[in-house]
Design a protein around this motif. Structure first.
Motif, PDB file in Angstrom:
ATOM      1  N   LEU A 205       0.818  -1.209   0.000  1.00 40.60           N
ATOM      2  CA  LEU A 205       0.000   0.000   0.000  1.00 40.60           C
ATOM      3  C   LEU A 205       0.851   1.257   0.000  1.00 40.60           C
ATOM      4  N   THR A 206       2.002   1.206   0.655  1.00 37.06           N
ATOM      5  CA  THR A 206       2.920   2.353   0.613  1.00 37.06           C
ATOM      6  C   THR A 206       3.416   2.578  -0.813  1.00 37.06           C
ATOM      7  N   VAL A 207       3.765   1.493  -1.496  1.00 40.72           N
ATOM      8  CA  VAL A 207       4.220   1.598  -2.881  1.00 40.72           C
ATOM      9  C   VAL A 207       3.108   2.136  -3.768  1.00 40.72           C
ATOM     10  N   VAL A 208       1.901   1.605  -3.587  1.00 45.54           N
ATOM     11  CA  VAL A 208       0.765   2.041  -4.402  1.00 45.54           C
ATOM     12  C   VAL A 208       0.457   3.514  -4.150  1.00 45.54           C
ATOM     13  N   PHE A 209       0.524   3.936  -2.892  1.00 49.21           N
ATOM     14  CA  PHE A 209       0.282   5.349  -2.560  1.00 49.21           C
ATOM     15  C   PHE A 209       1.277   6.249  -3.294  1.00 49.21           C
ATOM     16  N   VAL A 210       2.543   5.879  -3.255  1.00 44.35           N
ATOM     17  CA  VAL A 210       3.576   6.682  -3.918  1.00 44.35           C
ATOM     18  C   VAL A 210       3.354   6.713  -5.429  1.00 44.35           C
ATOM     19  N   LEU A 211       3.033   5.573  -6.016  1.00 42.29           N
ATOM     20  CA  LEU A 211       2.849   5.508  -7.465  1.00 42.29           C
ATOM     21  C   LEU A 211       1.611   6.293  -7.905  1.00 42.29           C
TER      22      LEU A 211
ATOM     23  N   PRO B 142       0.385  -6.623 -12.790  1.00 44.02           N
ATOM     24  CA  PRO B 142      -0.095  -6.028 -14.047  1.00 44.02           C
ATOM     25  C   PRO B 142      -1.432  -5.313 -13.892  1.00 44.02           C
ATOM     26  N   ALA B 143      -2.297  -5.804 -12.979  1.00 45.39           N
ATOM     27  CA  ALA B 143      -3.604  -5.157 -12.782  1.00 45.39           C
ATOM     28  C   ALA B 143      -3.427  -3.739 -12.250  1.00 45.39           C
ATOM     29  N   VAL B 144      -2.490  -3.559 -11.320  1.00 52.94           N
ATOM     30  CA  VAL B 144      -2.223  -2.222 -10.771  1.00 52.94           C
ATOM     31  C   VAL B 144      -1.666  -1.311 -11.857  1.00 52.94           C
ATOM     32  N   ALA B 145      -0.744  -1.841 -12.655  1.00 51.48           N
ATOM     33  CA  ALA B 145      -0.172  -1.050 -13.746  1.00 51.48           C
ATOM     34  C   ALA B 145      -1.247  -0.653 -14.746  1.00 51.48           C
ATOM     35  N   ALA B 146      -2.168  -1.579 -15.040  1.00 52.16           N
ATOM     36  CA  ALA B 146      -3.251  -1.281 -15.983  1.00 52.16           C
ATOM     37  C   ALA B 146      -4.175  -0.194 -15.439  1.00 52.16           C
ATOM     38  N   LEU B 147      -4.486  -0.258 -14.143  1.00 47.70           N
ATOM     39  CA  LEU B 147      -5.368   0.747 -13.565  1.00 47.70           C
ATOM     40  C   LEU B 147      -4.701   2.113 -13.570  1.00 47.70           C
ATOM     41  N   LEU B 148      -3.409   2.170 -13.245  1.00 46.53           N
ATOM     42  CA  LEU B 148      -2.697   3.452 -13.268  1.00 46.53           C
ATOM     43  C   LEU B 148      -2.648   4.023 -14.682  1.00 46.53           C
ATOM     44  N   THR B 149      -2.433   3.151 -15.663  1.00 43.75           N
ATOM     45  CA  THR B 149      -2.419   3.597 -17.058  1.00 43.75           C
ATOM     46  C   THR B 149      -3.786   4.148 -17.461  1.00 43.75           C
ATOM     47  N   ALA B 150      -4.843   3.434 -17.047  1.00 38.88           N
ATOM     48  CA  ALA B 150      -6.199   3.909 -17.347  1.00 38.88           C
ATOM     49  C   ALA B 150      -6.471   5.243 -16.663  1.00 38.88           C
TER      50      ALA B 150
ATOM     51  N   GLY C  89      -7.101  -2.845  -3.250  1.00 40.97           N
ATOM     52  CA  GLY C  89      -7.602  -4.209  -3.349  1.00 40.97           C
ATOM     53  C   GLY C  89      -6.935  -4.976  -4.470  1.00 40.97           C
ATOM     54  N   LEU C  90      -6.709  -4.313  -5.622  1.00 39.18           N
ATOM     55  CA  LEU C  90      -6.035  -4.971  -6.734  1.00 39.18           C
ATOM     56  C   LEU C  90      -4.600  -5.341  -6.373  1.00 39.18           C
ATOM     57  N   ALA C  91      -3.927  -4.456  -5.641  1.00 42.84           N
ATOM     58  CA  ALA C  91      -2.530  -4.718  -5.275  1.00 42.84           C
ATOM     59  C   ALA C  91      -2.392  -5.929  -4.365  1.00 42.84           C
ATOM     60  N   LEU C  92      -3.412  -6.177  -3.529  1.00 49.04           N
ATOM     61  CA  LEU C  92      -3.353  -7.285  -2.577  1.00 49.04           C
ATOM     62  C   LEU C  92      -4.203  -8.469  -2.996  1.00 49.04           C
ATOM     63  N   GLY C  93      -4.809  -8.399  -4.185  1.00 48.08           N
ATOM     64  CA  GLY C  93      -5.626  -9.503  -4.659  1.00 48.08           C
ATOM     65  C   GLY C  93      -6.907  -9.699  -3.880  1.00 48.08           C
ATOM     66  N   ILE C  94      -7.471  -8.607  -3.376  1.00 47.86           N
ATOM     67  CA  ILE C  94      -8.697  -8.675  -2.578  1.00 47.86           C
ATOM     68  C   ILE C  94      -9.909  -8.466  -3.496  1.00 47.86           C
ATOM     69  N   PRO C  95     -10.879  -9.385  -3.488  1.00 54.31           N
ATOM     70  CA  PRO C  95     -12.084  -9.175  -4.302  1.00 54.31           C
ATOM     71  C   PRO C  95     -12.835  -7.927  -3.837  1.00 54.31           C
ATOM     72  N   LEU C  96     -13.313  -7.158  -4.789  1.00 55.14           N
ATOM     73  CA  LEU C  96     -14.036  -5.921  -4.476  1.00 55.14           C
ATOM     74  C   LEU C  96     -15.536  -6.203  -4.511  1.00 55.14           C
ATOM     75  N   SER C  97     -16.194  -6.044  -3.359  1.00 49.95           N
ATOM     76  CA  SER C  97     -17.614  -6.366  -3.268  1.00 49.95           C
ATOM     77  C   SER C  97     -18.464  -5.306  -3.963  1.00 49.95           C
ATOM     78  N   ARG C  98     -19.674  -5.710  -4.333  1.00 50.25           N
ATOM     79  CA  ARG C  98     -20.593  -4.784  -4.999  1.00 50.25           C
ATOM     80  C   ARG C  98     -20.963  -3.630  -4.087  1.00 50.25           C
ATOM     81  N   TRP C  99     -21.138  -3.914  -2.772  1.00 55.90           N
ATOM     82  CA  TRP C  99     -21.511  -2.855  -1.839  1.00 55.90           C
ATOM     83  C   TRP C  99     -20.378  -1.853  -1.682  1.00 55.90           C
TER      84      TRP C  99
END
Length: 314
Positions: free
Chosen positions: A62-68, A130-138, A173-183
């Protein structure tokens, strides 16, 4: 001396050039909007909701994701200010921005912004997934499109800014592989739309009779429409949260108190308190509203405590 004095009296006074604070690096830092970095704390939202926040792996990722994400946001700010430098120089407040003031040359802003925009997704693919990289690119593509044209399109501008908040909440959630609930997605998305539209409504109220003082698109919205949007978004966010709180999934709670259900009270109070500022037309930046109002901050802390107890099933 007399002729010079007469010329000075006849010449209209131009606004003095804004003072340059610090050098190039200081200007680049100011352009990156450090005050806006607090928004990126949303990267912890999904892991916190799943109860997977306090592990070494989670905190590191999460620290890495925050910085990126901060680097990507800074890239967008740099490119945006470089594009708008000429227009910002004619604005009473934006002319103080480092690029408009000449503290950061326009080519330098483009180069640094471009480098950050290229390096952040590449680093995400290497350090995260790759999912995190794709989201940042988007995110970068969407925000750059917003800077170029989408910020001038009715409704789409609201959707883009809201999606930026939602992406912040999703990326942890993507960085840690956590499923994202609909709620989680419904509550976060419409909660973000509530704050974004409340801010637009406040800007529209404050600029009434003072056209040109803020973003031009606001002249295309009516205050009645923006009020409808933030009221609708608030209602859907509350409904989504209540449905999550009332859904036990067939498993009875074993905690001391039904914290999930009790947290609805704090959540609804927080929305109602925020709506006070929206209704008055004083709901500016969300972080400013929360941090400046002690009652709202206290309600928020109570909600966080209840939500945490619910997730921990204490």
């Amino acid at each position: 001396m007399t002729e010079t004095a007469v010329l000075r009296q006849r010449t209209p006074q131009e606004p003095s050039a804004p003072p340059r604070k610090g050098g190039l690096l200081a200007g680049l830092l100011r352009t990156a909007r450090p005050r806006q970095w607090v928004k990126n704390i949303l990267v912890v939202a999904a892991p916190a909701a799943a109860g997977e926040l306090f592990t070494r792996h989670a905190l590191t990722q999460l620290t890495v994701v925050f910085v990126l994400f901060t680097a990507c946001a800074a890239a967008v700010y740099l490119v945006n200010d470089a594009r708008d430098a000429e227009a910002d120089r004619a604005h009473p407040t934006k002319r103080h921005r480092p690029v408009a003031a000449g503290q950061v040359p326009v080519p330098v802003a483009y180069v640094v912004g471009g480098c950050l925009g290229l390096l952040a997704p590449a680093a995400a693919a290497w350090l995260c997934s790759p999912a995190v990289a794709a989201l940042l690119t988007a995110y970068l593509g969407m925000q750059l499109a917003y800077c170029v044209s989408l910020k001038h399109v009715l409704v789409v501008d609201l959707a883009v800014v809201t999606t930026g908040f939602l992406m912040r909440a999703m990326i942890g959630g993507l960085a840690l592989g956590i499923p994202l609930s609909r709620w989680f997605l419904i509550t976060t998305g419409f909660g973000a739309l509530f704050m974004v539209s409340a801010k637009r409504y406040s800007e529209a109220v404050q600029m009434a009779g003072n056209a040109g003082a803020t973003r031009a698109l606001l002249t295309e919205y009516t205050t009645g429409y923006l009020r409808f949007v933030w009221q609708l978004a608030a209602g859907v966010a509350v409904l989504g949260y209540c449905l999550w709180a009332m859904e036990e999934g067939g498993v009875p709670h074993t905690s001391v108190l039904p914290w999930r259900q009790l947290s609805m009270v704090a959540f609804i109070l927080a929305v109602l308190r925020y709506a006070v500022f929206a209704d008055r037309g004083t709901a500016g930046e969300p972080e400013d509203v929360v941090l400046r109002d002690r009652a709202l901050a206290l309600i928020g802390l109570v909600w966080v405590a209840m939500y945490g107890l619910a997730v921990a099933n204490w």
